[in-house]
Scaffold this motif. Structure first.
Motif, PDB file in Angstrom:
ATOM      1  N   SER A  34     -10.411   5.937   1.519  1.00 19.65           N
ATOM      2  CA  SER A  34      -9.994   4.411   0.876  1.00 19.65           C
ATOM      3  C   SER A  34      -9.917   4.854  -0.919  1.00 19.65           C
ATOM      4  N   ALA A  35     -10.741   6.337  -1.105  1.00 22.45           N
ATOM      5  CA  ALA A  35     -11.476   6.397  -2.384  1.00 22.45           C
ATOM      6  C   ALA A  35      -9.618   6.420  -2.451  1.00 22.45           C
ATOM      7  N   GLU A  38      -7.169   4.547  -3.407  1.00 26.43           N
ATOM      8  CA  GLU A  38      -8.235   3.650  -4.843  1.00 26.43           C
ATOM      9  C   GLU A  38      -6.831   4.704  -6.219  1.00 26.43           C
ATOM     10  N   ARG A  39      -7.207   6.272  -5.510  1.00 21.49           N
ATOM     11  CA  ARG A  39      -6.473   7.188  -6.781  1.00 21.49           C
ATOM     12  C   ARG A  39      -4.898   7.942  -7.007  1.00 21.49           C
ATOM     13  N   SER A  40      -4.613   7.313  -5.477  1.00 24.42           N
ATOM     14  CA  SER A  40      -3.050   7.583  -4.887  1.00 24.42           C
ATOM     15  C   SER A  40      -1.896   8.014  -5.943  1.00 24.42           C
ATOM     16  N   ASP A  49       2.872   5.976  -4.358  1.00 26.56           N
ATOM     17  CA  ASP A  49       1.860   5.418  -5.100  1.00 26.56           C
ATOM     18  C   ASP A  49       2.678   3.953  -5.418  1.00 26.56           C
ATOM     19  N   THR A  53       0.485   0.251  -5.687  1.00 26.24           N
ATOM     20  CA  THR A  53       0.094  -0.469  -6.538  1.00 26.24           C
ATOM     21  C   THR A  53       1.690  -1.355  -7.544  1.00 26.24           C
ATOM     22  N   ALA A 198     -19.103   4.699  -4.503  1.00 25.07           N
ATOM     23  CA  ALA A 198     -18.617   4.823  -3.568  1.00 25.07           C
ATOM     24  C   ALA A 198     -19.219   5.387  -2.288  1.00 25.07           C
TER      25      ALA A 198
END
Length: 207
Positions: A34-35, A38-40, A49, A53, A198
């Protein structure tokens, strides 16, 4: 739709996984998914990405993989964008090297590129990765990771990912995988970056 030959060649059409995502994967994707999503923009394909997004971002195309190498071509109709990716792995005497390149042709042509060195170190495995993510509108990032067993059932992972232009924005992640028998495991992870923490925990089934 996928076809595979007896020689191991694999052809896929429709919405196949981009070749860029098959090699030199960020270690964070295996430890704290998941982290990583979030920074794909760091270390993942523009196709991946963009799907995460952007609205109505649907890459369609084809891919080919064989013997530690892959190639794919996607087209995103709503964005009139072509995404061409190539990637592969080379095994050396004491380490392996993964590399990937992706060209994204829309209003302009931009590129993503990455290089990863993997080597057994002590009881575990270490990796050093460099991600250039120009096509994802992100900077260059260095990731260092180490994965090692502790006892018979527990595997620990330590990851540091550092943006070269902003070292003070580094991300640190710790993960633990506890084997439960068969293909099941219990995964837990924590990360810290820029005063933000997180945590996650969940069951994992590998198939």
């Amino acid at each position: 739709m996928t076809w595979q030959t007896v020689q191991g060649d694999r052809f896929s059409v429709g919405n196949p996984r981009p070749a860029y995502d098959l090699f030199a994967r960020p270690a964070l994707t295996d430890v704290f998914l998941s982290a990583a999503l979030e920074r794909s923009e760091v270390g993942l394909s523009r196709a991946t990405d963009g799907t995460i997004t952007e609205p109505k971002y649907l890459p369609l195309g084809a891919s080919y993989t064989r013997n530690g190498a892959a190639m794919s071509l996607h087209y995103v109709e709503n964005y009139d964008t072509y995404i061409l990716g190539v990637s592969g792995r080379m095994d050396l005497s004491d380490m392996s090297v993964d590399a990937a390149l992706e060209l994204v042709d829309g209003d302009t042509t931009k590129a993503n590129a990455k290089l990863q060195l993997n080597r057994d170190l002590g009881p575990g495995a270490a990796s050093a990765s460099l991600f250039y993510s120009g096509a994802n509108a992100a900077g260059t990032e260095l990731e260092l990771a180490y994965r090692h067993p502790v006892g018979g059932r527990v595997t620990l992972s330590e990851i540091v990912s550092v943006p070269l232009s902003e070292p003070d924005q580094a991300l640190v992640a710790l993960g633990a995988q506890v084997g439960l028998g068969g293909a099941w495991s219990l995964n837990a992870a924590a990360s810290y970056a820029d005063t933000q923490s997180a945590f996650m925990a969940g069951l994992r089934l590998e198939f």
